[in-house]
Design an enzyme around this catalytic site. Structure first.
Site, PDB file in Angstrom:
ATOM      1  CG  HIS A 131      -2.061  -1.126   1.209  1.00 29.53           C
ATOM      2  ND1 HIS A 131      -1.329  -2.392   1.832  1.00 29.53           N
ATOM      3  CD2 HIS A 131      -3.243  -0.920   0.745  1.00 29.53           C
ATOM      4  CE1 HIS A 131      -3.305  -3.044   1.408  1.00 29.53           C
ATOM      5  NE2 HIS A 131      -4.340  -1.735   0.437  1.00 29.53           N
ATOM      6  CE  LYS A 135      -4.173  -0.643   4.912  1.00 32.41           C
ATOM      7  NZ  LYS A 135      -5.421   0.360   5.130  1.00 32.41           N
TER       8      LYS A 135
END
Length: 233
Positions: A131, A135
């Site tokens: 990600h 995040k």
């Protein structure tokens, strides 16, 4: 449909675009102090806030009799409290670790593959997720869902971030790379071959579309639902 956005970061802005394209109205964009907002004209709330705010956001909506969709991860230690409140208040709630329509198909593929692989003792499974660097939680909620679904159909009993020596634990490797919307891969490896399935998001639009579709679906409903209900899978 009048929508309150709980959290107006990257996902909130993407949801706003999709919702407007589908003919809906954004009546609130809330980043803090949800209690100060008037919810009388809100048809549904969509929560993509932060873990520390999600529980308050969700419970406030349920108490206001506003259906709420949540895609925030990292708060699930209080999930049972939300479910109990929703049932007591006869509210409507959908939580998903990932609202992407493609990812929810991927969840079903993962479960089907786990059932088949449970009969083959020579294979070890691992999960990798990638990600963007902003995040906040690791591993991703999606990776945890994938691991839990595997555990339901195999002898694995737990998952662990990074490597593990325990035979009954699923290792999850979490990588953070700038501008990666989300990639998840499940790999089964033996001494003779490797079997892998993978989902790679190209942008955030798929997550936003799924959340808005879920919000449309939950109108006039009572109860706790999942994306399986929304997609009828």
């Amino acid at each position: 449909m009048n929508i309150a956005l709980l959290g107006y970061g990257r996902m909130g802005k993407e949801i706003e675009k999709v919702a407007l394209q589908r003919g809906h109205t954004i009546v609130h964009k809330i980043s803090s102090d949800i209690a100060s907002y008037d919810f009388t004209n809100v048809d549904v709330a969509i929560d993509f806030s932060i873990p520390s705010a999600a529980f308050q956001n969700i419970t406030h909506c349920i108490k206001q009799q506003v259906p709420v969709i949540s895609g925030t991860t990292g708060w699930l230690e209080k999930y049972d409290e939300v479910i109990a409140l929703c049932e007591a208040e006869k509210g409507a709630f959908i939580y998903a670790s990932n609202f992407s329509l493609g990812v929810n198909i991927f969840f079903e593929m993962n479960t089907y593959l786990a059932k088949m692989m449970s009969q083959l003792e020579d294979y070890n499974v691992d999960i990798e997720e990638i990600h963007h660097t902003k995040k906040l939680d690791a591993p991703s909620g999606t990776a945890i869902t994938l691991a839990e679904d595997i555990m339901q159909h195999t002898d694995y009993t737990n998952w662990k971030l990074d490597k593990t020596e325990a035979a009954d634990e699923i290792p999850i490797v979490a990588k953070r790379i700038p501008d990666v919307p989300g990639t998840h891969e499940i790999t089964y490896t033996s001494s003779i071959d490797t079997i892998a399935i993978k989902h790679e998001a190209h942008n955030r639009q798929g997550f936003a579309l799924g959340a808005v579709v879920a919000a449309e679906w939950i109108q006039n409903s009572v109860g706790v639902y999942t994306m399986k209900d929304v997609l009828n899978i």
